[in-house]
Design a protein around this motif. Structure first.
Motif, PDB file in Angstrom:
ATOM      1  N   THR A  37       0.695  -1.256   0.133  1.00  0.00           N
ATOM      2  CA  THR A  37       0.069  -0.035   0.090  1.00  0.00           C
ATOM      3  C   THR A  37       1.042   1.048  -0.129  1.00  0.00           C
ATOM      4  O   THR A  37       2.240   1.160  -0.095  1.00  0.00           O
ATOM      5  CB  THR A  37      -0.982   0.070   1.203  1.00  0.00           C
ATOM      6  OG1 THR A  37       0.019  -0.088   2.389  1.00  0.00           O
ATOM      7  CG2 THR A  37      -1.889  -1.096   1.064  1.00  0.00           C
ATOM      8  N   ASP A  58      -9.890  -2.363   2.363  1.00  0.00           N
ATOM      9  CA  ASP A  58      -8.596  -3.078   1.434  1.00  0.00           C
ATOM     10  C   ASP A  58      -9.327  -3.844   0.293  1.00  0.00           C
ATOM     11  O   ASP A  58      -9.952  -4.758   0.678  1.00  0.00           O
ATOM     12  CB  ASP A  58      -7.690  -3.678   2.593  1.00  0.00           C
ATOM     13  CG  ASP A  58      -7.221  -2.866   3.416  1.00  0.00           C
ATOM     14  OD1 ASP A  58      -6.992  -2.855   4.641  1.00  0.00           O
ATOM     15  OD2 ASP A  58      -6.406  -1.841   3.070  1.00  0.00           O
ATOM     16  N   LYS A  60      -8.737  -5.763  -3.632  1.00  0.00           N
ATOM     17  CA  LYS A  60      -7.525  -6.660  -4.600  1.00  0.00           C
ATOM     18  C   LYS A  60      -7.751  -6.418  -5.969  1.00  0.00           C
ATOM     19  O   LYS A  60      -8.934  -6.684  -6.333  1.00  0.00           O
ATOM     20  CB  LYS A  60      -7.339  -8.086  -4.170  1.00  0.00           C
ATOM     21  CG  LYS A  60      -6.884  -8.412  -2.777  1.00  0.00           C
ATOM     22  CD  LYS A  60      -6.897  -9.830  -2.515  1.00  0.00           C
ATOM     23  CE  LYS A  60      -8.136 -10.561  -2.402  1.00  0.00           C
ATOM     24  NZ  LYS A  60      -8.979 -10.270  -1.192  1.00  0.00           N
ATOM     25  N   VAL A  62      -6.816  -7.619  -9.683  1.00  0.00           N
ATOM     26  CA  VAL A  62      -5.888  -8.581 -10.535  1.00  0.00           C
ATOM     27  C   VAL A  62      -5.962  -8.069 -11.863  1.00  0.00           C
ATOM     28  O   VAL A  62      -6.808  -7.428 -12.260  1.00  0.00           O
ATOM     29  CB  VAL A  62      -6.768  -9.973 -10.363  1.00  0.00           C
ATOM     30  CG1 VAL A  62      -6.407 -10.581  -9.051  1.00  0.00           C
ATOM     31  CG2 VAL A  62      -7.872 -10.108 -10.717  1.00  0.00           C
ATOM     32  N   ILE A  93      -6.100  -0.050  -2.545  1.00  0.00           N
ATOM     33  CA  ILE A  93      -6.160  -1.223  -3.551  1.00  0.00           C
ATOM     34  C   ILE A  93      -4.788  -1.578  -3.638  1.00  0.00           C
ATOM     35  O   ILE A  93      -4.011  -1.030  -4.150  1.00  0.00           O
ATOM     36  CB  ILE A  93      -6.694  -0.691  -4.890  1.00  0.00           C
ATOM     37  CG1 ILE A  93      -8.143  -0.286  -4.782  1.00  0.00           C
ATOM     38  CG2 ILE A  93      -6.667  -1.854  -5.724  1.00  0.00           C
ATOM     39  CD1 ILE A  93      -8.679   0.423  -5.817  1.00  0.00           C
ATOM     40  N   ARG A  94      -4.662  -3.091  -3.495  1.00  0.00           N
ATOM     41  CA  ARG A  94      -3.353  -3.783  -3.817  1.00  0.00           C
ATOM     42  C   ARG A  94      -3.458  -4.252  -5.046  1.00  0.00           C
ATOM     43  O   ARG A  94      -4.315  -5.092  -5.450  1.00  0.00           O
ATOM     44  CB  ARG A  94      -3.185  -4.820  -2.799  1.00  0.00           C
ATOM     45  CG  ARG A  94      -1.754  -5.573  -3.093  1.00  0.00           C
ATOM     46  CD  ARG A  94      -1.104  -6.264  -2.061  1.00  0.00           C
ATOM     47  NE  ARG A  94      -0.117  -6.746  -2.287  1.00  0.00           N
ATOM     48  CZ  ARG A  94       0.838  -7.705  -1.361  1.00  0.00           C
ATOM     49  NH1 ARG A  94       0.417  -7.631   0.024  1.00  0.00           N
ATOM     50  NH2 ARG A  94       2.176  -7.923  -1.699  1.00  0.00           N
ATOM     51  N   VAL A  95      -2.470  -4.188  -5.983  1.00  0.00           N
ATOM     52  CA  VAL A  95      -2.415  -4.596  -7.241  1.00  0.00           C
ATOM     53  C   VAL A  95      -1.588  -6.009  -7.567  1.00  0.00           C
ATOM     54  O   VAL A  95      -0.566  -5.774  -7.105  1.00  0.00           O
ATOM     55  CB  VAL A  95      -2.138  -3.422  -8.318  1.00  0.00           C
ATOM     56  CG1 VAL A  95      -2.130  -3.818  -9.692  1.00  0.00           C
ATOM     57  CG2 VAL A  95      -2.910  -2.182  -8.323  1.00  0.00           C
ATOM     58  N   TYR A  96      -2.268  -6.824  -8.090  1.00  0.00           N
ATOM     59  CA  TYR A  96      -1.520  -7.909  -8.534  1.00  0.00           C
ATOM     60  C   TYR A  96      -1.424  -8.108 -10.233  1.00  0.00           C
ATOM     61  O   TYR A  96      -2.359  -8.118 -10.881  1.00  0.00           O
ATOM     62  CB  TYR A  96      -2.350  -9.226  -7.939  1.00  0.00           C
ATOM     63  CG  TYR A  96      -2.273  -9.211  -6.554  1.00  0.00           C
ATOM     64  CD1 TYR A  96      -1.427  -9.926  -5.767  1.00  0.00           C
ATOM     65  CD2 TYR A  96      -3.317  -8.552  -5.860  1.00  0.00           C
ATOM     66  CE1 TYR A  96      -1.608 -10.102  -4.203  1.00  0.00           C
ATOM     67  CE2 TYR A  96      -3.595  -8.658  -4.544  1.00  0.00           C
ATOM     68  CZ  TYR A  96      -2.352  -9.315  -3.610  1.00  0.00           C
ATOM     69  OH  TYR A  96      -2.729  -9.430  -2.411  1.00  0.00           O
ATOM     70  N   MET A 101      -1.519 -13.476  -8.217  1.00  0.00           N
ATOM     71  CA  MET A 101      -2.591 -14.023  -7.581  1.00  0.00           C
ATOM     72  C   MET A 101      -3.505 -15.152  -8.407  1.00  0.00           C
ATOM     73  O   MET A 101      -3.828 -16.280  -7.883  1.00  0.00           O
ATOM     74  CB  MET A 101      -3.473 -12.937  -7.165  1.00  0.00           C
ATOM     75  CG  MET A 101      -4.746 -13.550  -6.286  1.00  0.00           C
ATOM     76  SD  MET A 101      -5.615 -11.882  -5.646  1.00  0.00           S
ATOM     77  CE  MET A 101      -6.998 -12.738  -4.993  1.00  0.00           C
ATOM     78  N   ALA A 116     -11.321 -11.871  -6.031  1.00  0.00           N
ATOM     79  CA  ALA A 116     -10.675 -10.401  -5.892  1.00  0.00           C
ATOM     80  C   ALA A 116     -11.893  -9.549  -6.062  1.00  0.00           C
ATOM     81  O   ALA A 116     -12.983  -9.824  -6.390  1.00  0.00           O
ATOM     82  CB  ALA A 116      -9.795 -10.413  -7.067  1.00  0.00           C
ATOM     83  N   ASP A 117     -11.375  -8.356  -6.016  1.00  0.00           N
ATOM     84  CA  ASP A 117     -12.415  -7.176  -6.209  1.00  0.00           C
ATOM     85  C   ASP A 117     -12.533  -6.582  -7.398  1.00  0.00           C
ATOM     86  O   ASP A 117     -13.725  -5.951  -7.683  1.00  0.00           O
ATOM     87  CB  ASP A 117     -12.140  -6.079  -4.993  1.00  0.00           C
ATOM     88  CG  ASP A 117     -12.157  -6.808  -3.485  1.00  0.00           C
ATOM     89  OD1 ASP A 117     -12.909  -7.341  -3.277  1.00  0.00           O
ATOM     90  OD2 ASP A 117     -11.003  -7.065  -3.018  1.00  0.00           O
ATOM     91  N   TYR A 119     -10.910  -6.297 -11.643  1.00  0.00           N
ATOM     92  CA  TYR A 119      -9.850  -6.805 -12.680  1.00  0.00           C
ATOM     93  C   TYR A 119      -9.593  -5.584 -13.645  1.00  0.00           C
ATOM     94  O   TYR A 119     -10.424  -4.523 -13.653  1.00  0.00           O
ATOM     95  CB  TYR A 119     -10.387  -7.987 -13.429  1.00  0.00           C
ATOM     96  CG  TYR A 119     -11.527  -7.738 -14.360  1.00  0.00           C
ATOM     97  CD1 TYR A 119     -11.517  -7.228 -15.619  1.00  0.00           C
ATOM     98  CD2 TYR A 119     -12.775  -8.165 -14.039  1.00  0.00           C
ATOM     99  CE1 TYR A 119     -12.388  -7.111 -16.382  1.00  0.00           C
ATOM    100  CE2 TYR A 119     -13.913  -7.910 -15.052  1.00  0.00           C
ATOM    101  CZ  TYR A 119     -13.567  -7.441 -16.336  1.00  0.00           C
ATOM    102  OH  TYR A 119     -14.750  -7.093 -17.050  1.00  0.00           O
TER     103      TYR A 119
END
Length: 392
Positions: A37, A58, A60, A62, A93-96, A101, A116-117, A119
Motif C-alpha cells: 500500500t 482494503d 484486491k 488482479v 487497492i493492492r494490485v497483482y 494471484m 478478488a475485487d 480486474y
C-alpha cells in the motif's frame, strides 16, 4: 462474507467529502514494499469532513498484464493509487500482476466469484462467458477509442454493458485505451488471402475468429508468454498492441515483418471490472470519484500511447531495421467482409446480443458518416504539405 459485512458496516458511517481528494489524485505516493500500500495515503482509518472516523476498505485488483508493463500494468497501479488518494485513504487497492494471484485469463472469474475485487484487462478475453463481451473490448473495423466513448456515453452502450456484466456479478467501466494498434508481427509476408491458410497466430477474441474463417489457427496467450512462443516457432505470427509495447517485449528480435493497418483492434478498450457487491457497497460520492478517475485515465492513456508509439516506431525502423508492411487492399476487403459476417452472427446469439449489436452499429454508422465529412477530408488535406510538422 466477513469482509462483505465489514463493507456494509463501514459504508453506513457516512459519505464524507471527496472532491478535494479528486484534485490531489495526480500526485504519486511511495509504495511500502511490505504491505503493497501507499505510505502517505492513509493508515488503518481516515478522517472525513466533520471529524467522523471512517475505516478504510482494503481491496484486491488482479490484472492481465506482466508486472510493471508499460502503459498497461503501470496504468493499473496508477489507477489504484489515484483512487486511494482521492478517497483520502478510505479505499486502498493492492494490485497483482498476471500470475501473482491468478493467471491473466482467470482475472474475470476471480472478480465474478468474489475472490478478488477488481480486474484490469480487455473484455474480449471473456468471450467464453458471453460472446458480446467482444463488443466492449474491440470490434474489427469498428469504433476507435474516441468513438467508443461516444457509444458508451451517448449511444446507450454503457447501460447495455452494465446489463451484460451484471449477469456475472461485475460492474464494468472503461479505464484505458491503447489507441490505434498495429496489424501484427509475421515471419512471412501476407500478399494474398491464401497466405492466411495454415497460419498459426496469437490473436484473441473477435480477431481470432476472423483468422479461423480465413483458414488459420488463432491462439490466445497472455502478453508474458508471446515472445517465447514466437521464438520457438509455436506460432507464426502475433498481434499485441503497438510499437511502444511491442518494442518492450522485443518482438523485433523474433519476427521479420511488422504490419500496419490494425483491422482487428482499432483500439483495445481496457476495463476496470468491479465485483458488483463491492461496487454497490460504496457510497455515491466514492462511485462518482472512481468513475471520474476512470475517465481521466482513459483519456490520459490514449494520449500516452499516441506519444510513445510514435517514438518507439522510429526506434524499431531506424535502430532495429524492422520492415514495415501494409496488408493489400484485396486482403483488407476480405477481412472486412468476414468481420461483418461474424459480427452479425454474434448479434443473433440472444435478445441482449441483438440489442448490443444494433446499438453499436447505429453509432458506427453515425461516426462513419460524420468522419467522412469532417475528419477524413481534413487528414487527407493535412498530408498535402510537408511544411507543417517541421521544427524551426
Amino acid at each position: 462474507m466477513e469482509r462483505r459485512s465489514f463493507l456494509k458496516k463501514s459504508a453506513s458511517l457516512g459519505a464524507g467529502t471527496l472532491a478535494a481528494g479528486a484534485v490531489a489524485a495526480c500526485s504519486p505516493s511511495p509504495v511500502d514494499p511490505n504491505s503493497g500500500t501507499y505510505k502517505n495515503a492513509g493508515a488503518s482509518s481516515s478522517t472525513a469532513t466533520g471529524g467522523n472516523s471512517r475505516p478504510s476498505i482494503d481491496l484486491k485488483m488482479v490484472t492481465t498484464w506482466p508486472k510493471n508493463f508499460p502503459g498497461l500494468g503501470t496504468r493499473a497501479e496508477e489507477f489504484a493509487r489515484d483512487i486511494e488518494i482521492a478517497t483520502n485513504g478510505r479505499i486502498r487497492i493492492r494490485v497483482y500482476a498476471a500470475d501473482e494471484m491468478v493467471p491473466a485469463l482467470q482475472a474475470f472469474d476471480a472478480v465474478s466469484q468474489g475472490n478478488a475485487d477488481i480486474y484490469h484487462g480487455p473484455d474480449y478475453y471473456w468471450q467464453g462467458k458471453h460472446i458480446m463481451f467482444n463488443f466492449f473490448g474491440a470490434v474489427p473495423f469498428g469504433l476507435s477509442a474516441t468513438e467508443m466513448t461516444q457509444w458508451l456515453q451517448y449511444g446507450g452502450g454503457q447501460e447495455l454493458w452494465d446489463e451484460l456484466a451484471a449477469g456475472f456479478n461485475v460492474k464494468p467501466m472503461l479505464c484505458n485505451a491503447t489507441g490505434m494498434q498495429m496489424g501484427g508481427w509475421f515471419n512471412k509476408e501476407i500478399n494474398s488471402v491464401e497466405d492466411f491458410q495454415g497460419l498459426k497466430m496469437r490473436i484473441p477474441g473477435f480477431g481470432g475468429e476472423i483468422i479461423t474463417r480465413m483458414g488459420g489457427t488463432p491462439v490466445t496467450l497472455p502478453g508474458g508468454e508471446i515472445f517465447l512462443s514466437l521464438s520457438q516457432g509455436n506460432i507464426d505470427a502475433t498481434e499485441w498492441i503497438g510499437p511502444w509495447n511491442d518494442l518492450a517485449l522485443g518482438f523485433h528480435q523474433v519476427a521479420e515483418y511488422y504490419y500496419t493497418s490494425a483491422y482487428h483492434e482499432p483500439s483495445a478498450s481496457v476495463c476496470a471490472g468491479w465485483n458488483l457487491d463491492v461496487w454497490n457497497e460504496l457510497d455515491d460520492s466514492e462511485r462518482k470519484v472512481i468513475e471520474a478517475l476512470a475517465e481521466m485515465h482513459y483519456a490520459r492513456s490514449l494520449a500516452e500511447f499516441n506519444a510513445r508509439n510514435a517514438n518507439a516506431l522510429r526506434q524499431l525502423v531506424n535502430d532495429h531495421g524492422v520492415q514495415l508492411r501494409q496488408f493489400p487492399q484485396e486482403v483488407m476487403k476480405a477481412l472486412a467482409d468476414v468481420a461483418a459476417d461474424i459480427a452479425a452472427d454474434m448479434g443473433r446469439t440472444d435478445d441482449l446480443s441483438t440489442r448490443i449489436y444494433n446499438s453499436y452499429m447505429a453509432t458506427l454508422s453515425e461516426v462513419k458518416e460524420w468522419n467522412g465529412v469532417a475528419d477524413e477530408p481534413y487528414f487527407a488535406a493535412r498530408r498535402l504539405s510537408d511544411k507543417f510538422g517541421q521544427a524551426l
